[in-house]
Design a protein around this motif. Structure first.
Motif, mmCIF file in Angstrom:
data_model
loop_
_atom_site.group_PDB
_atom_site.id
_atom_site.type_symbol
_atom_site.label_atom_id
_atom_site.label_comp_id
_atom_site.label_asym_id
_atom_site.label_seq_id
_atom_site.Cartn_x
_atom_site.Cartn_y
_atom_site.Cartn_z
ATOM 1 N N MET A 29 0.832 -1.206 0.000
ATOM 2 C CA MET A 29 0.000 0.000 0.000
ATOM 3 C C MET A 29 0.867 1.257 0.000
ATOM 4 O O MET A 29 0.584 2.228 -0.712
ATOM 5 C CB MET A 29 -0.939 0.011 1.214
ATOM 6 C CG MET A 29 -2.135 -0.910 1.078
ATOM 7 S SD MET A 29 -3.379 -0.635 2.378
ATOM 8 C CE MET A 29 -2.578 -1.420 3.787
ATOM 9 N N ILE A 41 -8.165 3.440 -4.811
ATOM 10 C CA ILE A 41 -7.801 2.168 -4.173
ATOM 11 C C ILE A 41 -7.805 1.019 -5.174
ATOM 12 O O ILE A 41 -6.984 0.097 -5.090
ATOM 13 C CB ILE A 41 -8.745 1.890 -2.984
ATOM 14 C CG1 ILE A 41 -8.403 2.836 -1.824
ATOM 15 C CG2 ILE A 41 -8.646 0.428 -2.526
ATOM 16 C CD1 ILE A 41 -9.357 2.773 -0.644
ATOM 17 N N MET A 44 -4.614 -0.445 -6.807
ATOM 18 C CA MET A 44 -3.693 -1.346 -6.098
ATOM 19 C C MET A 44 -3.903 -2.766 -6.624
ATOM 20 O O MET A 44 -4.483 -3.631 -5.963
ATOM 21 C CB MET A 44 -3.943 -1.293 -4.587
ATOM 22 C CG MET A 44 -3.725 0.062 -3.960
ATOM 23 S SD MET A 44 -4.002 -0.002 -2.152
ATOM 24 C CE MET A 44 -3.738 1.686 -1.686
ATOM 25 N N ARG A 52 -9.533 -4.963 -1.384
ATOM 26 C CA ARG A 52 -9.742 -3.582 -1.831
ATOM 27 C C ARG A 52 -11.162 -3.112 -1.499
ATOM 28 O O ARG A 52 -11.364 -1.960 -1.096
ATOM 29 C CB ARG A 52 -9.477 -3.462 -3.329
ATOM 30 C CG ARG A 52 -7.993 -3.369 -3.680
ATOM 31 C CD ARG A 52 -7.802 -3.222 -5.171
ATOM 32 N NE ARG A 52 -7.718 -4.528 -5.829
ATOM 33 C CZ ARG A 52 -8.173 -4.789 -7.049
ATOM 34 N NH1 ARG A 52 -8.795 -3.857 -7.743
ATOM 35 N NH2 ARG A 52 -8.031 -5.987 -7.567
#
Length: 347
Positions: A29, A41, A44, A52
């Motif tokens: 992260m 987000i 990621m 997530r």
């Protein structure tokens, strides 16, 4: 929603544990936040979709773009960023041939009340969080070209030491932006206890706003002198071994007939005797409601020459961004705060 931006690796480990994610995802992260500079987000991609989705229930990235930019004829840019509580802060981007510096803020307004500073005239509005400090770097359009960051914008960094140190950890850690601390310079007017903590807990360069070697004169310019006399600040610095790589500098704004005489040359020489440092002489740009005026160019060169003769290392700092009020001491969002209901107005 709580922001992930501004969290340290330790704090991200807590986020990972609370969301039933493996411990190593905290470092993942951090790299997405501070190296990949993501804004969502779902970007990621090496973290499971299920994880997530859990994150998105409580968290957001927390990046926010500048609201306005003003461009100087010399290429300097002044960016206006929103801060919490409907307030605003300013950051100044200073491009040069082989160096691109961002001057960032650590507070909204300032408590210190220095006679020569626009920020102090608007009073103290609030502390910036580590998120708001780091965001000035990550959300800058020129972020990838930056070579240096200086904490010399709005506010007194040592008056917000927790968040300043937290942002420095993010800037310099391997899991964060991975910058050398030698690329960062933090300024203070001499808040000694926090300055000591900064020296102990950081390897970034330190700049001291000096402006006079004499107590009563400095007190008139900078009320902090009543609390932390300049001799006490200098003696504290002498207790540390900074090594050859870590730099101490002194900022010295020159005021006509106030701090630009031979007596000041002798006073500076005595005060800084034996301390490995550099003095940056700075032109004063007039601000409203102050009796101060800037020293002439010829007098500044004379002053620099006399200090050089005494063995001191002197630089006359080149002014940048004066036409957009981005030069030293000119940052202030007072008018922007008044106009916060109509942010699309021109500067």
């Amino acid at each position: 929603m709580e922001a992930l931006l501004g969290k340290t690796l330790g704090e991200l480990k807590v986020v990972a544990a609370e969301n039933k994610m493996p411990g190593f995802t905290a470092k993942e992260m951090a790299r997405w936040l501070y190296q990949k500079k993501i804004t969502d987000i779902d970007q990621m991609t090496n973290i499971s979709k299920e994880a997530r989705n859990r994150l998105k229930e409580k968290y957001e990235i927390g990046r926010f773009e500048p609201s306005k930019v003003q461009v100087s004829k010399d290429g300097t840019k002044k960016y206006l960023f929103p801060a919490s509580g409907g307030l605003f802060i300013e950051a100044a981007y200073i491009p040069e041939k082989d160096r691109h510096t961002l001057c960032i803020s650590s507070q909204v307004g300032c408590k210190m009340g220095c006679l020569f500073c626009m920020t102090g005239k608007q009073g103290f509005q609030g502390q910036l969080s580590a998120r708001e400090i780091v965001n000035q770097v990550l959300s800058l359009p020129e972020s990838d070209s930056l070579t240096n960051v200086v904490f010399m914008g709005m506010g007194e960094p040592m008056d917000n030491i927790d968040n300043v140190l937290k942002s420095l950890e993010i800037f310099t850690s391997e899991w964060g932006m991975g910058w050398s601390p030698r690329r960062i310079n933090v300024s203070t007017i001499g808040v000694e206890p926090a300055m000591r903590r900064f020296i102990d807990e950081s390897d970034a360069h330190l700049a001291i706003s000096l402006h006079s070697p004499f107590n009563e004169e400095r007190r008139r310019l900078m009320p902090i002198e009543q609390v932390y006399p300049v001799e006490t600040v200098i003696e504290a610095l002498r207790e540390y071994d900074f090594g050859r790589q870590r730099r101490i500098s002194f900022e010295y704004i020159m005021f006509q007939g106030v701090n630009d005489t031979m007596a000041h040359v002798k006073g500076l020489t005595k005060l800084l005797n034996g301390l490995r440092c550099r003095i940056n002489l700075i032109r004063f740009h007039p601000i409203p409601e102050t009796p101060l005026r800037g020293t002439s160019e010829d007098k500044m060169r004379w002053f620099a020459d006399e200090l050089n003769k005494k063995g001191l290392i002197i630089t006359i700092r080149r002014s940048r961004g004066e036409d957009i009020f981005a030069a030293c001491g000119l940052l202030s969002t007072k008018n922007m705060i008044k106009e916060k209901e109509n942010i699309d107005l021109d500067f």
